[in-house]
Each structure stands twice: as structure tokens, then as C-alpha cells.
Motif scaffolding. Structure first.
Motif, PDB file in Angstrom:
ATOM      1  N   SER A 208       0.807  -1.233   0.000  1.00 23.85           N
ATOM      2  CA  SER A 208       0.000   0.000   0.000  1.00 23.85           C
ATOM      3  C   SER A 208       0.830   1.268   0.000  1.00 23.85           C
ATOM      4  CB  SER A 208      -0.960   0.008   1.196  1.00 23.85           C
ATOM      5  OG  SER A 208      -1.811  -1.119   1.162  1.00 23.85           O
ATOM      6  N   GLY A 209       2.043   1.171  -0.544  1.00 22.76           N
ATOM      7  CA  GLY A 209       2.869   2.367  -0.698  1.00 22.76           C
ATOM      8  C   GLY A 209       3.714   2.735   0.497  1.00 22.76           C
ATOM      9  N   TYR A 210       3.734   1.886   1.540  1.00 17.63           N
ATOM     10  CA  TYR A 210       4.536   2.172   2.735  1.00 17.63           C
ATOM     11  C   TYR A 210       5.862   1.410   2.747  1.00 17.63           C
ATOM     12  CZ  TYR A 210       0.517   4.613   4.734  1.00 17.63           C
ATOM     13  OH  TYR A 210      -0.509   5.498   4.965  1.00 17.63           O
ATOM     14  N   GLY A 211       6.024   0.454   1.844  1.00 16.27           N
ATOM     15  CA  GLY A 211       7.233  -0.345   1.820  1.00 16.27           C
ATOM     16  C   GLY A 211       7.158  -1.513   2.774  1.00 16.27           C
ATOM     17  N   TYR A 212       8.174  -2.367   2.709  1.00 13.79           N
ATOM     18  CA  TYR A 212       8.206  -3.537   3.582  1.00 13.79           C
ATOM     19  C   TYR A 212       8.394  -3.123   5.042  1.00 13.79           C
ATOM     20  CZ  TYR A 212       8.479  -6.367  -0.641  1.00 13.79           C
ATOM     21  OH  TYR A 212       8.204  -6.952  -1.847  1.00 13.79           O
ATOM     22  N   PRO A 213       7.944  -3.950   5.987  1.00 19.76           N
ATOM     23  CA  PRO A 213       7.956  -3.568   7.406  1.00 19.76           C
ATOM     24  C   PRO A 213       9.363  -3.300   7.935  1.00 19.76           C
ATOM     25  CG  PRO A 213       6.589  -5.511   7.060  1.00 19.76           C
ATOM     26  CD  PRO A 213       7.342  -5.271   5.784  1.00 19.76           C
ATOM     27  N   SER A 222      13.797   5.627   4.441  1.00 23.22           N
ATOM     28  CA  SER A 222      13.883   6.336   3.159  1.00 23.22           C
ATOM     29  C   SER A 222      13.178   5.454   2.135  1.00 23.22           C
ATOM     30  CB  SER A 222      15.343   6.570   2.750  1.00 23.22           C
ATOM     31  OG  SER A 222      15.434   7.442   1.645  1.00 23.22           O
ATOM     32  N   THR A 223      12.029   5.890   1.664  1.00 26.48           N
ATOM     33  CA  THR A 223      11.248   5.071   0.738  1.00 26.48           C
ATOM     34  C   THR A 223      11.967   4.899  -0.598  1.00 26.48           C
ATOM     35  OG1 THR A 223       9.251   5.896   1.800  1.00 26.48           O
ATOM     36  CG2 THR A 223       8.950   4.785  -0.298  1.00 26.48           C
ATOM     37  N   PHE A 224      12.755   5.914  -0.965  1.00 21.85           N
ATOM     38  CA  PHE A 224      13.513   5.856  -2.217  1.00 21.85           C
ATOM     39  C   PHE A 224      14.989   6.118  -1.962  1.00 21.85           C
ATOM     40  CE2 PHE A 224       9.233   6.418  -3.722  1.00 21.85           C
ATOM     41  CZ  PHE A 224       9.192   5.707  -4.900  1.00 21.85           C
ATOM     42  N   ARG A 225      15.798   5.628  -2.888  1.00 21.33           N
ATOM     43  CA  ARG A 225      17.240   5.862  -2.879  1.00 21.33           C
ATOM     44  C   ARG A 225      17.559   7.159  -3.618  1.00 21.33           C
ATOM     45  NH1 ARG A 225      18.085  -0.282  -5.175  1.00 21.33           N
ATOM     46  NH2 ARG A 225      17.667  -1.388  -3.209  1.00 21.33           N
ATOM     47  N   PRO A 234      13.744  -0.625   4.004  1.00 19.66           N
ATOM     48  CA  PRO A 234      13.553   0.833   4.055  1.00 19.66           C
ATOM     49  C   PRO A 234      14.561   1.653   4.856  1.00 19.66           C
ATOM     50  CG  PRO A 234      11.455  -0.317   4.303  1.00 19.66           C
ATOM     51  CD  PRO A 234      12.532  -1.341   4.428  1.00 19.66           C
ATOM     52  N   PHE A 235      15.357   1.024   5.726  1.00 19.82           N
ATOM     53  CA  PHE A 235      16.382   1.792   6.430  1.00 19.82           C
ATOM     54  C   PHE A 235      17.632   1.862   5.546  1.00 19.82           C
ATOM     55  CE2 PHE A 235      14.396   0.306  10.675  1.00 19.82           C
ATOM     56  CZ  PHE A 235      13.660   1.477  10.808  1.00 19.82           C
ATOM     57  N   LEU A 236      17.767   2.930   4.799  1.00 17.64           N
ATOM     58  CA  LEU A 236      18.886   3.130   3.867  1.00 17.64           C
ATOM     59  C   LEU A 236      20.066   3.723   4.647  1.00 17.64           C
ATOM     60  CD1 LEU A 236      19.938   3.141   0.931  1.00 17.64           C
ATOM     61  CD2 LEU A 236      18.831   5.376   0.647  1.00 17.64           C
TER      62      LEU A 236
END
Length: 334
Positions: A208-213, A222-225, A234-236
Motif C-alpha cells: 500500500s505504498g509504505y514499503g516492507y515492514p 527512506s522510501t527511495f534511494r 527501508p532503512f537506507l
């Protein structure tokens, strides 16, 4: 070749003097020609400078798209900062970039790219996220909020000018801290999600657009790089390390006598220490061959991803950003 003088967007006496010096000092004439064409390219082709409401305002397109990325606009003008002391007009141009970046952050801290005209509607207007006029693309990337602080700090260190740290700047700093804190996701997923109707996997964000848990641990999602591709975990970590560096710079700027935002500076410092502790606990992994190395992405549960991004911040670029020394064994191992 460079555009003719009449077609150049902005000409700096200090930049032109540097070009002549380099061409004179370089024994290789072809390298000199290359420098003459490349070094001023941002000023020649991408900047749009004007005075708006009595303040300098500089819109910087990324080059191939008529939109301004917070990341790119900082990186594009960064090489000119040392020359501002010899060129008042160039100083005004850089100051204008900072002013424009603050306007963009105040419009939407989760967006990564903006139009000059805040009434313009994006080609990505149908993205499933809170799109507003003036936003070109709304991909949440930690580094989008780091780069304007880097530029502000670099500008101040070179010029000593604190006049750019006005009410807009202070509000933007508050919003950066708020956004970083929201994306630590301690209590919920926060207000940001992103989906796009596309066949490109790198533009799609799962669940749903939130990314993996993620497991809340103090790290920032950070949803994107910086490549504008979505993260897998998601933890970049390179971007979290960049955030640690700029939160320290932000705290220093907020503590200046002319700025006088000591309470906000304390928040920046506390967040910096929290993220730093989380990186040390969750962002460093034990590699069976190379020992302790920095992971690219993690999720807080123990999963990690080993690769690197082609854009900055990356693991490779961390010394360039001041986030780690190139001689550090941890960086060498990585």
C-alpha cells in the motif's frame, strides 16, 4: 562546446578566472578544454536567477528535466562555493539557491523535485500520494532534506553570512526534524505513502505504498534511494549516515547567536545521537570474509542488503559527504 556568451544563463567573474588559471596551469590542452566546457556548465545552462520580494531566488534545473531536485541543485552549485568570496554576484546566486530550497521544503518536505512555478501541475499528478501543484515528483528520500542543510552550512562556512537564516529557513529546519522523526516510524507508518501505475518495479512501493515492514530502532526510513529507485529494505544506511552529519551541522547553525534557536538545536543534536546509536547497532554487519562492514539497507529485524547506489549518498561516497574518514577501517572493509 560552451554556449555563446549571449546564451549563457549566468556568468561569474570568479569562475571565468578559475577557468583561465586551470587552462594555463594544465600542460594537457585537451583537459583544459574539457574543464572550460564542464566546470561552468551549471551556470551556463541550468540556473534561473532573479530577485523575488527583495530576496535572491535561484531555480536550478537538474539538466535534462525542467525541474529542480533538492539533491541535484546543491551538488550542482557546490563546486562554486569556494569562489563566492571573490564574486559578490556568485554569492547572491548561491544564497538564492538556499532561499528557493527552503520554499520547496515548506511546500512539501516529502517531495524530491519541484517546478519554478508552484502552480504548475506535474506529469506525475496521478501518482497515488499527496501531490500538489508545484511538485514535479514526490519520492521520499532522506538525502533530499540533507542536501539543503549541507549547502547552507557550506555557504556559511565560506562567507560568514547569516542573513540567509531567516524565518523561512528556520521553519524549514523544524520541518526537516519533524519529517525525520515521523519516518523513524516509532508509533505508526507516518503520513507518507507512494504508489505509481507503472511497469517499472523500481518505481513501485509495496504494501500500500509504505514499503516492507521495519522494526523501529531509531533509524530513519527512506522510501527511495538517491537514484530515485525505491528501497528494498527501508532503512537506507548511507542516507542515515548523511543525516547524522547534517544534523550536527544544523545544530551548529541553529546555535549561532544570529539564529538563536537553541531549543531546536538541542532537538537536532538529540536526533543525531539517536540515529548514530541506531546505525552502530543495526547498520553494521559482520561479513564472513571482510569483517565489520556498513550495510546498504536494513530493516531492524536483522535482515540486510549488500550493494551500492550509483548516486550520492552511497557507501562509496561517504567520505566525500564527511560522514566517515576514508582511512577508517570500517570504510576500508566496506
Amino acid at each position: 562546446n560552451r554556449p555563446p556568451l549571449a546564451q549563457r544563463k549566468f556568468t561569474s567573474k570568479a569562475v571565468e578566472a578559475m577557468i583561465e588559471k586551470v587552462k594555463k596551469d594544465l600542460p594537457n590542452k585537451e583537459l583544459g578544454w574539457l574543464f572550460e566546457n564542464c566546470f561552468p556548465n551549471t551556470l551556463d545552462t541550468t540556473v534561473d536567477f532573479e530577485i523575488i520580494d527583495g530576496k535572491p531566488d535561484t531555480y536550478v534545473i537538474t539538466g535534462d528535466i525542467d525541474a529542480m531536485w533538492l539533491r541535484d541543485s546543491t551538488a550542482q552549485v557546490w563546486p562554486y562555493i569556494p569562489l563566492t568570496k571573490n564574486d559578490p554576484e556568485l554569492k547572491q546566486l548561491i544564497k538564492g539557491v538556499i532561499n528557493r530550497q527552503m520554499k520547496c521544503i515548506l511546500l512539501d518536505p516529502y517531495a524530491n523535485a519541484f517546478y519554478k512555478d508552484f502552480n504548475k501541475v506535474s506529469e506525475w499528478k496521478d501518482d497515488i500520494t499527496k501531490m500538489k501543484p508545484g511538485i514535479h515528483e514526490r519520492k521520499w528520500e532522506i538525502d533530499s532534506l540533507c542536501y539543503p542543510v549541507r549547502l547552507s552550512y557550506g555557504y556559511w562556512k565560506q562567507t560568514g553570512d547569516t542573513s540567509v537564516f531567516d524565518s523561512n529557513w528556520k521553519e524549514a529546519m523544524k520541518l526537516i526534524i519533524q519529517t525525520f522523526t515521523e519516518q523513524q516510524r516509532k508509533n505508526n507508518n507516518g503520513p507518507y505513502s507512494f504508489q505509481r501505475t507503472t511497469a517499472w518495479a523500481t518505481d513501485g512501493v509495496p504494501l500500500s505504498g509504505y514499503g516492507y515492514p521495519v522494526k523501529p530502532c531509531g533509524l530513519i526510513v527512506s522510501t527511495f534511494r538517491p537514484s530515485d529507485d525505491c528501497t528494498l529494505l527501508p532503512f537506507l544506511i548511507p542516507s542515515n549516515l548523511f543525516a547524522i552529519e547534517i544534523l550536527g551541522q544544523m545544530a551548529e547553525l541553529l546555535s549561532l547567536y544570529a539564529v538563536n534557536e537553541t531549543a531546536l538545536a538541542a532537538k537536532a543534536k538529540a536526533l543525531q545521537q539517536e540515529v548514530k546509536k541506531a546505525v552502530n547497532e543495526h547498520g553494521i554487519i559482520q561479513h564472513p570474509k571482510f569483517g565489520r562492514i556498513i550495510a546498504f539497507e536494513v530493516n531492524g529485524y536483522g535482515s540486510f542488503h549488500m550493494m551500492d547506489d550509483a548516486n550520492v549518498p552511497s557507501l562509496l561516497s561517504l567520505p566525500y559527504l564527511g560522514a566517515i574518514k576514508a582511512t577508517d577501517p570500517l570504510y576500508q572493509n566496506t
